[in-house]
Design a protein around this motif. Structure first.
Motif, PDB file in Angstrom:
ATOM      1  N   ILE A  41       0.903  -1.230   0.030  1.00  0.00           N
ATOM      2  CA  ILE A  41       0.011  -0.191  -0.023  1.00  0.00           C
ATOM      3  C   ILE A  41       0.784   1.305  -0.022  1.00  0.00           C
ATOM      4  CG2 ILE A  41      -1.644   1.481   1.237  1.00  0.00           C
ATOM      5  CD1 ILE A  41      -2.944  -1.258   2.300  1.00  0.00           C
ATOM      6  N   TRP A  42       1.909   1.260   0.715  1.00  0.00           N
ATOM      7  CA  TRP A  42       2.641   2.327   0.818  1.00  0.00           C
ATOM      8  C   TRP A  42       3.386   2.359  -0.579  1.00  0.00           C
ATOM      9  CZ3 TRP A  42       5.035   0.407   6.067  1.00  0.00           C
ATOM     10  CH2 TRP A  42       4.168   1.234   7.216  1.00  0.00           C
ATOM     11  N   GLU A  43       3.853   1.598  -1.098  1.00  0.00           N
ATOM     12  CA  GLU A  43       4.448   1.567  -2.771  1.00  0.00           C
ATOM     13  C   GLU A  43       3.534   2.550  -3.477  1.00  0.00           C
ATOM     14  OE1 GLU A  43       5.468  -2.002  -4.653  1.00  0.00           O
ATOM     15  OE2 GLU A  43       7.027  -1.948  -2.814  1.00  0.00           O
ATOM     16  N   LYS A  44       2.137   2.186  -3.375  1.00  0.00           N
ATOM     17  CA  LYS A  44       1.254   2.799  -3.885  1.00  0.00           C
ATOM     18  C   LYS A  44       0.917   4.472  -3.580  1.00  0.00           C
ATOM     19  CE  LYS A  44      -1.522  -1.084  -5.302  1.00  0.00           C
ATOM     20  NZ  LYS A  44      -2.770  -1.888  -4.829  1.00  0.00           N
ATOM     21  N   ARG A  45       0.643   4.218  -2.404  1.00  0.00           N
ATOM     22  CA  ARG A  45      -0.035   5.379  -1.770  1.00  0.00           C
ATOM     23  C   ARG A  45       1.243   6.573  -1.321  1.00  0.00           C
ATOM     24  NH1 ARG A  45      -5.482   5.812  -0.295  1.00  0.00           N
ATOM     25  NH2 ARG A  45      -6.515   4.589  -1.695  1.00  0.00           N
ATOM     26  N   ARG A  46       2.181   5.995  -0.867  1.00  0.00           N
ATOM     27  CA  ARG A  46       3.058   6.821  -0.213  1.00  0.00           C
ATOM     28  C   ARG A  46       2.753   7.737   0.953  1.00  0.00           C
ATOM     29  NH1 ARG A  46       7.771   5.049  -1.635  1.00  0.00           N
ATOM     30  NH2 ARG A  46       7.685   4.361  -3.865  1.00  0.00           N
ATOM     31  N   THR A  47       1.965   7.243   1.760  1.00  0.00           N
ATOM     32  CA  THR A  47       1.348   7.782   2.932  1.00  0.00           C
ATOM     33  C   THR A  47       2.267   7.806   3.815  1.00  0.00           C
ATOM     34  OG1 THR A  47      -0.917   6.597   2.258  1.00  0.00           O
ATOM     35  CG2 THR A  47      -0.698   7.498   4.590  1.00  0.00           C
ATOM     36  N   THR A  48       2.467   9.121   4.499  1.00  0.00           N
ATOM     37  CA  THR A  48       3.259   9.227   5.838  1.00  0.00           C
ATOM     38  C   THR A  48       2.809   8.383   7.047  1.00  0.00           C
ATOM     39  OG1 THR A  48       3.549  11.539   4.671  1.00  0.00           O
ATOM     40  CG2 THR A  48       4.540  11.089   6.853  1.00  0.00           C
ATOM     41  N   THR A  49       3.621   7.799   7.579  1.00  0.00           N
ATOM     42  CA  THR A  49       3.274   7.075   8.607  1.00  0.00           C
ATOM     43  C   THR A  49       4.159   6.907   9.786  1.00  0.00           C
ATOM     44  OG1 THR A  49       2.498   5.445   6.847  1.00  0.00           O
ATOM     45  CG2 THR A  49       2.609   4.596   9.138  1.00  0.00           C
ATOM     46  N   LEU A  50       3.136   7.012  11.012  1.00  0.00           N
ATOM     47  CA  LEU A  50       3.964   6.669  12.430  1.00  0.00           C
ATOM     48  C   LEU A  50       3.476   5.380  12.852  1.00  0.00           C
ATOM     49  CD1 LEU A  50       5.700   8.307  14.020  1.00  0.00           C
ATOM     50  CD2 LEU A  50       3.886   9.171  15.140  1.00  0.00           C
ATOM     51  N   LEU A  51       4.232   4.781  13.252  1.00  0.00           N
ATOM     52  CA  LEU A  51       4.085   3.108  13.546  1.00  0.00           C
ATOM     53  C   LEU A  51       4.390   2.987  14.908  1.00  0.00           C
ATOM     54  CD1 LEU A  51       3.085   0.205  12.901  1.00  0.00           C
ATOM     55  CD2 LEU A  51       5.727  -0.087  11.987  1.00  0.00           C
ATOM     56  N   VAL A  52       3.499   2.800  15.852  1.00  0.00           N
ATOM     57  CA  VAL A  52       4.030   2.504  17.091  1.00  0.00           C
ATOM     58  C   VAL A  52       3.997   0.938  17.254  1.00  0.00           C
ATOM     59  CG1 VAL A  52       3.194   2.467  19.493  1.00  0.00           C
ATOM     60  CG2 VAL A  52       3.295   4.625  18.681  1.00  0.00           C
ATOM     61  N   THR A  53       5.208   0.465  17.946  1.00  0.00           N
ATOM     62  CA  THR A  53       5.168  -0.867  17.846  1.00  0.00           C
ATOM     63  C   THR A  53       6.135  -1.405  19.171  1.00  0.00           C
ATOM     64  OG1 THR A  53       5.831  -3.066  16.810  1.00  0.00           O
ATOM     65  CG2 THR A  53       6.993  -1.169  16.010  1.00  0.00           C
ATOM     66  N   HIS A  54       5.979  -2.636  19.687  1.00  0.00           N
ATOM     67  CA  HIS A  54       6.837  -3.303  20.557  1.00  0.00           C
ATOM     68  C   HIS A  54       7.744  -4.362  19.831  1.00  0.00           C
ATOM     69  CE1 HIS A  54       2.928  -5.277  22.057  1.00  0.00           C
ATOM     70  NE2 HIS A  54       3.901  -5.939  21.234  1.00  0.00           N
ATOM     71  N   ASP A  55       7.504  -4.713  18.555  1.00  0.00           N
ATOM     72  CA  ASP A  55       8.146  -5.570  17.704  1.00  0.00           C
ATOM     73  C   ASP A  55       9.055  -5.168  17.131  1.00  0.00           C
ATOM     74  OD1 ASP A  55       8.868  -7.562  15.818  1.00  0.00           O
ATOM     75  OD2 ASP A  55       6.797  -8.143  15.530  1.00  0.00           O
TER      76      ASP A  55
END
Lengths: 277, 237
Positions: free
Chosen positions: B167-181
């Motif tokens: 999806i990012w490849e297509k849309r290039r949405t700026t993203t903030l990902l919170v994770t503990h992984d």
């Protein structure tokens, strides 16, 4: 790059509808066995003189008496007026409950203001209102409808408020992500989420409504199925009493079934045993 | 795209939450926030998304209406159980206007054929796919993901991570990902911000200059993982 999302998921096979219907039917036939057996036993008991016919007339006698009453058009009048009282009271009680329940469920101040009083009023056995209603609004239709409405009000109100208060905070947050206004929150999240407990409230409200219409008609009426029972009692005609009881059962069951159908139809999204296929 | 300046939000007399966070996101950038539990990383997302308005500091976006800049996806799908998949994806919008867009998104996340199903009929992974589609429908400037796959099994998780990449490849949405992984962050992000402490602060930042899609077993990623683990050293106060 599309190969990275190769996971394909297919809709589950549709349940064989015909089979489901068949299964339901055989289920309802099963439920008929016991009542039919009891009616046959009752008929036999009355005919063979096990029980005194002036106390417990046979089913055929009851049906004949009621049919005779129906032919004169008298029975229809009783049924119509009782149904009218139940529906008018149900509608009034339910509408009042929705308005107050939605307000107390959603606005905390109103909850703190109104709920203690309503809970206290609920503790009064509803039949205790009868003398007061008769004094205030007379013996006419209005007092009977009011009594039914009081009976309907509380279960609907209680279920609706507890339904609203039990809504998952996580779903409300989704609405806040969408910057919903209060009205949108109510319309799009709160009402649909509270719908299951609201319908449960409507169903128990309706059964209380039937109970209260009997009470109202027993205590002071010149028409209606409840009146017919009193009349049967005073004229020592048990068939009238039993016939009225059966009619109450039939109409109570029909109206509840209507609500139940609405319930299954509008709540088919619920993940519960009833909807499990 | 997003400029977070000296933002603090603390609870319990300053013992929980986070403080003095400075963070900039470039357009199209995918930034991961890693941290031990209780370092305030989820609170940070709640503040950014507007769910928690009681914070100090400034948050600036390029959007005309700042409250509409963010799309949010939670750890749980949070679908409305009374709506079908399609209605859930178009939730909050006029179904008429957004229907074709929603159907496209449903196809993108691999849920075609399920448009009319209710959430109760979906598996955890499918429900989360629907949630992805819903969070993308508004075409947010910045997509906030709060441990989006932590409740899923390992295989479903990998599938959905790959789905996000495509999806990012297509849309290039700026993203903030919170994770503990850590592996998830290394696999998906251009940059990883590490938060530590109670209240949490940004301890360090790691740039991952590897083109995507990356190999999950990439040795460079393994080295970075080592580094991050050291940085997160749980024995340090």
């Amino acid at each position: 790059m599309s190969s990275r999302t190769e996971t394909t998921v297919r809709p589950a096979a549709r349940v064989n509808k015909a089979r489901a219907v068949k299964r339901n039917l055989s289920g309802s036939w099963l439920g008929l066995i016991l009542p039919v057996f009891i009616i046959l036993l009752w008929e036999y008991a009355s005919r063979s003189g096990w029980v005194a016919p002036h106390l417990l007339p046979s089913p055929t006698t009851v049906v004949n008496e009621m049919a005779a009453l129906a032919q004169g058009g008298e029975l229809l009048g009783h049924i119509t007026i009782t149904l009218y009282r139940v529906f008018a009271g149900f509608l009034a009680g339910a509408i009042a409950a929705v308005l107050l329940g939605a307000a107390t469920g959603y606005v905390k101040v109103i909850h703190q203001l109104l709920d203690p009083m309503l809970q206290a009023l609920r503790a009064i056995p509803s039949l205790a209102w009868v003398p007061l209603f008769v004094l205030w609004i007379g013996i006419g239709e209005a007092s009977k409808i009011t009594l039914v409405a009081v009976g309907v009000f509380f279960p609907v109100y209680l279920n609706l408020t507890s339904g609203i208060q039990g809504i998952d905070r996580k779903l409300i947050e989704v609405g806040r992500i969408y910057n919903f206004t209060s009205l949108q929150q109510i319309k799009k999240i709160i009402l649909p989420a509270a719908l299951p407990s609201f319908i449960v409230g409507l169903r128990s409200g309706l059964s209380l409504g039937w109970m209260f219409v009997v009470a109202a008609e027993l205590l002071g009426a010149s028409q209606g199925l409840g009146y017919l029972m009193v009349y049967g009692q005073n004229t020592s005609a048990p068939s009238l009493v039993i016939g009225s009881i059966i009619l109450f059962a039939i109409f109570g069951k029909i109206t509840d079934e209507i609500l139940k159908r609405i319930q299954t139809k509008t709540l088919k999204w619920q993940d519960n045993l009833e909807n499990a296929s | 795209m997003l400029a977070v300046h000296q933002v603090s939000r603390t609870f319990q007399n300053g013992k929980a939450g986070f403080e003095n966070i400075n963070l900039q996101l470039q357009r199209g950038e995918v930034v991961g926030v890693l941290g031990t539990s209780g370092c305030g990383k989820s609170t940070l997302l709640r503040v950014l998304s507007g769910l928690d308005p009681q914070f100090e500091g400034s948050i600036r976006t390029e959007a005309e209406r700042p409250e509409e800049a963010f799309g949010m996806m939670f750890q749980e799908p949070r679908l409305m159980p009374w709506l079908t998949v399609l209605d859930n994806v178009t939730f909050g919008f006029s179904k008429k206007q957004k229907k074709s867009e929603a159907l496209d998104l449903i196809e993108t996340v691999g849920l075609q054929g399920f448009e009319k199903h209710y959430p109760k009929d979906l598996s955890g992974g499918m429900a989360q796919r629907a949630a992805i589609a819903r969070s993308l429908l508004s075409q947010p400037d910045i997509l906030l993901l709060d441990e989006p796959f932590s409740a899923l099994d390992a295989f479903t998780k990998m599938q959905l991570q790959d789905l996000l990449l495509s999806i990012w490849e297509k849309r290039r949405t700026t993203t903030l990902l919170v994770t503990h992984d850590i592996d998830e962050a290394l696999y998906l992000c251009d940059r990883i911000v590490i938060m530590r402490g109670q209240p949490g602060q940004i301890a360090s930042e790691i740039f991952i200059n590897r083109s995507k899609p990356r190999k999950r077993g990439d040795h460079r990623l393994a080295e970075l993982k080592e580094e991050i683990l050291k940085e997160l050293d749980f024995t340090k106060p």
